[in-house]
Design a protein around this motif. Sequence first.
Motif, PDB file in Angstrom:
ATOM      1  N   MET A  36       0.962  -1.019   0.245  1.00  0.00           N
ATOM      2  CA  MET A  36       0.008   0.142  -0.042  1.00  0.00           C
ATOM      3  C   MET A  36       0.973   1.303  -0.079  1.00  0.00           C
ATOM      4  O   MET A  36       1.656   1.491   0.998  1.00  0.00           O
ATOM      5  N   ASP A  37       0.892   1.981  -1.036  1.00  0.00           N
ATOM      6  CA  ASP A  37       1.684   3.239  -1.321  1.00  0.00           C
ATOM      7  C   ASP A  37       0.530   4.464  -1.075  1.00  0.00           C
ATOM      8  O   ASP A  37      -0.266   4.528  -1.727  1.00  0.00           O
ATOM      9  N   TYR A  38       0.967   5.318  -0.143  1.00  0.00           N
ATOM     10  CA  TYR A  38       0.061   6.661  -0.073  1.00  0.00           C
ATOM     11  C   TYR A  38       1.124   7.630   0.288  1.00  0.00           C
ATOM     12  O   TYR A  38       1.969   7.629   1.201  1.00  0.00           O
ATOM     13  N   ALA A  39       0.873   8.879  -0.343  1.00  0.00           N
ATOM     14  CA  ALA A  39       1.788   9.809  -0.082  1.00  0.00           C
ATOM     15  C   ALA A  39       1.093  11.086   0.073  1.00  0.00           C
ATOM     16  O   ALA A  39       1.591  12.635   0.189  1.00  0.00           O
ATOM     17  N   GLY A  40      -0.283  10.991   0.296  1.00  0.00           N
ATOM     18  CA  GLY A  40      -1.057  12.237   0.620  1.00  0.00           C
ATOM     19  C   GLY A  40      -0.982  13.058   1.769  1.00  0.00           C
ATOM     20  O   GLY A  40      -0.259  12.532   2.713  1.00  0.00           O
ATOM     21  N   PRO A  41      -1.524  13.920   1.824  1.00  0.00           N
ATOM     22  CA  PRO A  41      -1.393  14.703   3.273  1.00  0.00           C
ATOM     23  C   PRO A  41      -2.262  14.155   4.401  1.00  0.00           C
ATOM     24  O   PRO A  41      -3.063  13.205   4.052  1.00  0.00           O
ATOM     25  N   ILE A  42      -1.719  14.534   5.514  1.00  0.00           N
ATOM     26  CA  ILE A  42      -2.343  14.201   6.821  1.00  0.00           C
ATOM     27  C   ILE A  42      -3.784  14.611   6.662  1.00  0.00           C
ATOM     28  O   ILE A  42      -3.904  15.990   6.660  1.00  0.00           O
ATOM     29  N   ASP A  43      -4.818  13.807   7.207  1.00  0.00           N
ATOM     30  CA  ASP A  43      -6.024  14.324   7.363  1.00  0.00           C
ATOM     31  C   ASP A  43      -6.208  15.193   8.624  1.00  0.00           C
ATOM     32  O   ASP A  43      -6.498  14.443   9.669  1.00  0.00           O
ATOM     33  N   ARG A  96       4.613  12.153   5.661  1.00  0.00           N
ATOM     34  CA  ARG A  96       3.958  10.992   4.576  1.00  0.00           C
ATOM     35  C   ARG A  96       3.776   9.790   5.431  1.00  0.00           C
ATOM     36  O   ARG A  96       2.735   9.188   5.117  1.00  0.00           O
ATOM     37  N   TYR A  97       4.687   9.626   6.322  1.00  0.00           N
ATOM     38  CA  TYR A  97       4.572   8.241   7.334  1.00  0.00           C
ATOM     39  C   TYR A  97       3.168   8.560   7.816  1.00  0.00           C
ATOM     40  O   TYR A  97       2.310   7.553   8.134  1.00  0.00           O
ATOM     41  N   GLN A 134       6.024   1.276   1.179  1.00  0.00           N
ATOM     42  CA  GLN A 134       6.983   2.108   0.840  1.00  0.00           C
ATOM     43  C   GLN A 134       8.129   2.523   1.858  1.00  0.00           C
ATOM     44  O   GLN A 134       9.010   3.155   1.723  1.00  0.00           O
ATOM     45  N   PHE A 135       7.821   2.201   3.035  1.00  0.00           N
ATOM     46  CA  PHE A 135       8.659   2.334   4.268  1.00  0.00           C
ATOM     47  C   PHE A 135       9.353   0.972   4.695  1.00  0.00           C
ATOM     48  O   PHE A 135       8.749  -0.013   4.862  1.00  0.00           O
ATOM     49  N   SER A 136      10.667   1.253   5.076  1.00  0.00           N
ATOM     50  CA  SER A 136      11.464   0.032   5.656  1.00  0.00           C
ATOM     51  C   SER A 136      10.939  -0.264   7.057  1.00  0.00           C
ATOM     52  O   SER A 136      10.290   0.674   7.587  1.00  0.00           O
ATOM     53  N   GLU A 137      11.172  -1.559   7.583  1.00  0.00           N
ATOM     54  CA  GLU A 137      10.948  -1.688   8.794  1.00  0.00           C
ATOM     55  C   GLU A 137      11.296  -1.022   9.933  1.00  0.00           C
ATOM     56  O   GLU A 137      10.687  -0.736  10.859  1.00  0.00           O
ATOM     57  N   SER A 138      12.339  -0.349   9.556  1.00  0.00           N
ATOM     58  CA  SER A 138      13.145   0.580  10.748  1.00  0.00           C
ATOM     59  C   SER A 138      12.764   2.138  10.474  1.00  0.00           C
ATOM     60  O   SER A 138      13.375   2.907  10.834  1.00  0.00           O
TER      61      SER A 138
END
Length: 116
Positions: free
Chosen positions: A1-8, A49-50, A94-98
Amino acid sequence: MDYAGPIDLDALIDLDALADRGASHWTFLAFPSHSVNEHGVPSDPAAQRYIAAVQSAGVPVGIWRNSPVDGTAYAAVAHDTIPQLHSSIERLSQFSESFAADLSERLFRGSSAGGT
């Protein structure tokens, strides 16, 4: 799952109100409290993003700015959503485990060096 949108921003949960009712928080990202922007979220784009990616997976997220750790704010969830948080983080390809630990370290290192 990739998401790069803004924080709601409207969907952020009020962790202080939950604490007032006796609920506890579970943190998943730490950042310098002085780096929180005018919207109450970390100003760092990677942190945004995270948090947005976790939030987009349906996990109710909040920003804990009044933590007992001096100079530290957190992205956190209510204690009862920890399993949902862990499940969604596992699916964030899209994010590594660490990623969260590495990002927190970078943000605090930059903060102590005079950056944000």
